[in-house]
Design an enzyme around this catalytic site. Structure first.
Site, short mmCIF file in Angstrom:
data_model
loop_
_atom_site.label_atom_id
_atom_site.label_comp_id
_atom_site.label_asym_id
_atom_site.label_seq_id
_atom_site.Cartn_x
_atom_site.Cartn_y
_atom_site.Cartn_z
N THR A 44 43.71 41.40 40.29
CA THR A 44 45.09 41.28 40.78
C THR A 44 46.08 41.54 39.66
O THR A 44 47.21 41.99 39.91
CB THR A 44 45.30 39.90 41.42
OG1 THR A 44 44.45 39.81 42.58
CG2 THR A 44 46.74 39.68 41.85
N TYR A 131 32.16 37.19 37.49
CA TYR A 131 32.94 37.81 38.55
C TYR A 131 32.00 38.70 39.35
O TYR A 131 31.65 39.79 38.92
CB TYR A 131 34.10 38.60 37.95
CG TYR A 131 35.07 39.21 38.95
CD1 TYR A 131 35.04 38.88 40.30
CD2 TYR A 131 36.03 40.10 38.53
CE1 TYR A 131 35.93 39.43 41.20
CE2 TYR A 131 36.94 40.67 39.42
CZ TYR A 131 36.87 40.32 40.75
OH TYR A 131 37.76 40.88 41.65
N LYS A 159 33.39 33.58 40.30
CA LYS A 159 34.34 34.14 41.26
C LYS A 159 33.53 34.99 42.22
O LYS A 159 33.13 36.10 41.90
CB LYS A 159 35.43 34.97 40.58
CG LYS A 159 36.50 35.47 41.55
CD LYS A 159 37.55 36.31 40.84
CE LYS A 159 38.72 36.66 41.75
NZ LYS A 159 38.37 37.35 42.99
#
Length: 263
Positions: A44, A131, A159
């Site tokens: 993001t 991640y 994540k």
């Protein structure tokens, strides 16, 4: 132990393409009462597109204005060697941990994926978020491999952005000691039982994410989906739309994305 809503911060830019420290400060100030951690320079935050200077600046400014919140620096680079060097920089900048994808080499074997994280743990001592995603790196970490990675020293979070609620539930069912964070807003209800949430919605409506974690329901999932639709967070360039909203709120100076400026 990490838990709750961790925000993957957008990267605020000036009109000339530098990271805007005042905007970072205002963004962090707006989120601080509602989140448990700050994660700059992840997807993001356009982490894979940031220049080395932009990356260092956004991590440094986030640490500077965190006021006690942990800062987990996103590291999205093609090779293990580059990740190791960037993790050392994150440590020098004062980051609490790093969040790391697999290398950008599609069709890596599961053993090569494991070795990537093992080499990182051996080379630099900084806590590690895994991640798990495929869109950027081209690789999916299989459950058995992910469980094995979690046995490495000081892995402090996952994540989980596989996009599969079934996979997430299998990970939760394994009862690992590492906290699991859902990375997709639209899967929060299906993945009930996660330890927290890390997604772009947290830049705009962290309290809604917190409410979903505290009391997951189909009705609240419907509200989250509608909110994400309204803000454009399900679009391919979701970070642009998040920046546009934050500009309208007076938090950012511009809504420029990284590829929208010439350095």
């Amino acid at each position: 132990m990490y838990s709750g809503t961790i925000v993957p911060l957008v990267t605020p830019l000036t009109a000339s393409g530098e990271v805007s420290e005042p905007s970072v400060r205002r963004l962090v100030d707006s989120l601080r009462p509602h989140v448990s951690g700050l994660m700059p320079a992840l997807t993001t935050g356009e982490g894979w597109k940031l220049s080395e200077r932009q990356w260092r600046d956004v991590v440094t400014y986030t640490v500077r204005h965190a006021a006690g919140l942990p800062v987990i620096a996103g590291v999205q680079l093609p090779s293990t060697e580059q990740v190791i060097e960037r993790a050392k920089v994150a440590q020098a900048c004062g980051a609490s941990a790093v969040a790391v994808t697999t290398p950008f080499q599609p069709d890596l074997s599961q053993e090569e994926i494991y070795q990537h994280y093992a080499d990182l743990r051996e080379a630099v001592f900084i806590p590690l978020f895994i991640y798990n995603e495929k869109a950027l790196s081209g690789n999916q970490i299989e459950l058995k491999t992910l469980l094995r990675i979690c046995e490495l020293p000081d892995v402090v979070g996952i994540k989980e952005s596989s996009g599969s609620a079934e996979f997430t539930r299998s990970l939760i069912a394994a009862r690992i000691k590492v906290p699991v964070f859902e990375g997709w807003e639209n899967l929060l209800h299906e993945a009930a039982g996660v330890d927290g949430f890390i997604g772009p919605l947290a830049n705009l409506e962290p309290e809604l994410a917190n409410a979903m974690l505290a009391d997951p329901s189909a009705a609240r999932q419907k509200e989250i989906n509608a909110t994400c639709e309204r803000y454009g967070l399900f679009l391919d360039d979701w970070y642009r739309h998040a920046k546009k909203e934050l500009l309208q709120r007076g938090i950012l100076d511009t809504d420029l994305a990284v590829e929208g400026v010439e350095l």
